[in-house]
Design a protein around this motif. Structure first.
Motif, short mmCIF file in Angstrom:
data_model
loop_
_atom_site.label_atom_id
_atom_site.label_comp_id
_atom_site.label_asym_id
_atom_site.label_seq_id
_atom_site.Cartn_x
_atom_site.Cartn_y
_atom_site.Cartn_z
N VAL A 35 -0.67 8.09 -4.27
CA VAL A 35 -0.24 6.97 -4.95
C VAL A 35 -0.99 6.64 -5.92
O VAL A 35 -2.07 7.03 -6.30
CB VAL A 35 -0.84 5.69 -3.68
CG1 VAL A 35 -2.39 5.75 -3.51
CG2 VAL A 35 -0.26 4.26 -3.95
N HIS A 36 -0.24 5.92 -6.92
CA HIS A 36 -0.83 5.56 -8.45
C HIS A 36 -1.26 4.28 -8.34
O HIS A 36 -0.15 3.31 -8.29
CB HIS A 36 0.24 5.96 -9.53
CG HIS A 36 0.34 7.49 -9.69
ND1 HIS A 36 1.77 7.81 -9.01
CD2 HIS A 36 -0.36 8.42 -10.02
CE1 HIS A 36 1.74 9.43 -8.85
NE2 HIS A 36 0.41 9.56 -9.76
N SER A 37 -2.46 3.88 -8.35
CA SER A 37 -2.76 2.59 -7.91
C SER A 37 -3.38 1.68 -8.85
O SER A 37 -4.02 2.26 -9.96
CB SER A 37 -3.88 2.56 -6.72
OG SER A 37 -4.43 1.24 -6.57
N SER A 38 -3.30 0.48 -9.05
CA SER A 38 -4.02 -0.42 -10.01
C SER A 38 -5.04 -0.51 -9.45
O SER A 38 -5.57 -0.20 -8.56
CB SER A 38 -3.19 -1.68 -10.12
OG SER A 38 -3.60 -2.51 -8.86
N ALA A 60 -6.05 -2.57 -6.34
CA ALA A 60 -5.55 -2.04 -5.37
C ALA A 60 -6.25 -0.93 -4.74
O ALA A 60 -5.91 -0.38 -3.32
CB ALA A 60 -4.09 -1.80 -5.06
N VAL A 61 -7.33 -0.36 -5.41
CA VAL A 61 -7.79 0.88 -4.90
C VAL A 61 -8.66 0.70 -3.48
O VAL A 61 -8.44 1.68 -2.62
CB VAL A 61 -9.06 1.44 -5.80
CG1 VAL A 61 -9.92 2.42 -5.44
CG2 VAL A 61 -8.34 1.93 -7.24
N TYR A 117 -6.02 0.90 -0.68
CA TYR A 117 -5.65 2.17 -0.30
C TYR A 117 -6.78 3.00 0.44
O TYR A 117 -6.60 3.80 1.20
CB TYR A 117 -5.07 2.96 -1.53
CG TYR A 117 -3.95 2.41 -1.99
CD1 TYR A 117 -2.70 2.49 -1.30
CD2 TYR A 117 -3.74 1.64 -3.23
CE1 TYR A 117 -1.48 1.87 -1.76
CE2 TYR A 117 -2.38 1.13 -3.75
CZ TYR A 117 -1.35 1.28 -2.97
OH TYR A 117 -0.05 0.55 -3.31
#
Length: 140
Positions: free
Chosen positions: A111-114, A117-118, A121
């Protein structure tokens, strides 16, 4: 709340969550239909209304000597309507996506998170990985 796999029939709700203009809905639905085998939408419904969605990209890696059948996933476009956040909607969507990943035997899911939002996840089982590198082109 119900979490289920979505489809082209959900195009209007999914487009709205993504902020896609109404005049582009037909093209968005066409894109969904054309990518149905690789881009799997999951929707969360509450009282018949789509309150959140998340996508699982399923892609095949180049075969190796150990395995000719190597698939991985990438979580994309996780969105929950603001008034439904912090109610377990995102977690339910992630549970459905990760269950699908297990069923399909995916090697891993990225997942490429902002930054915001880390922690979400991480709570859902993702970890930072030191081998994941990123290249981006220079700005024009």
């Amino acid at each position: 709340m119900i979490v289920r796999k979505g489809g082209v029939a959900d195009a209007a709700a999914l487009a709205e969550l993504r902020g896609i203009d109404g005049h582009k809905l037909g093209a968005y639905a066409d894109w969904m239909a054309a990518h149905a085998a690789t881009h799997l939408p999951f929707v969360a419904e509450l009282d018949g209304r789509v309150v959140g969605a998340a996508w699982l990209l399923v892609a095949q890696r180049v075969p190796s000597n150990e395995s000719l059948d190597r698939w991985y996933g990438d979580v994309q476009s996780v969105q929950v309507r603001e008034e439904y956040r912090s109610r377990g909607v995102g977690g339910a969507l992630m549970a459905a996506i990760l269950a699908e990943a297990r069923t399909r035997g995916l090697l891993h899911v990225t997942v490429h998170s902002s930054r915001r939002a880390v922690d979400f996840y991480r709570r859902n089982g993702f970890t930072h990985h030191r081998q994941l590198l990123l290249w981006e082109p220079d700005a024009p």
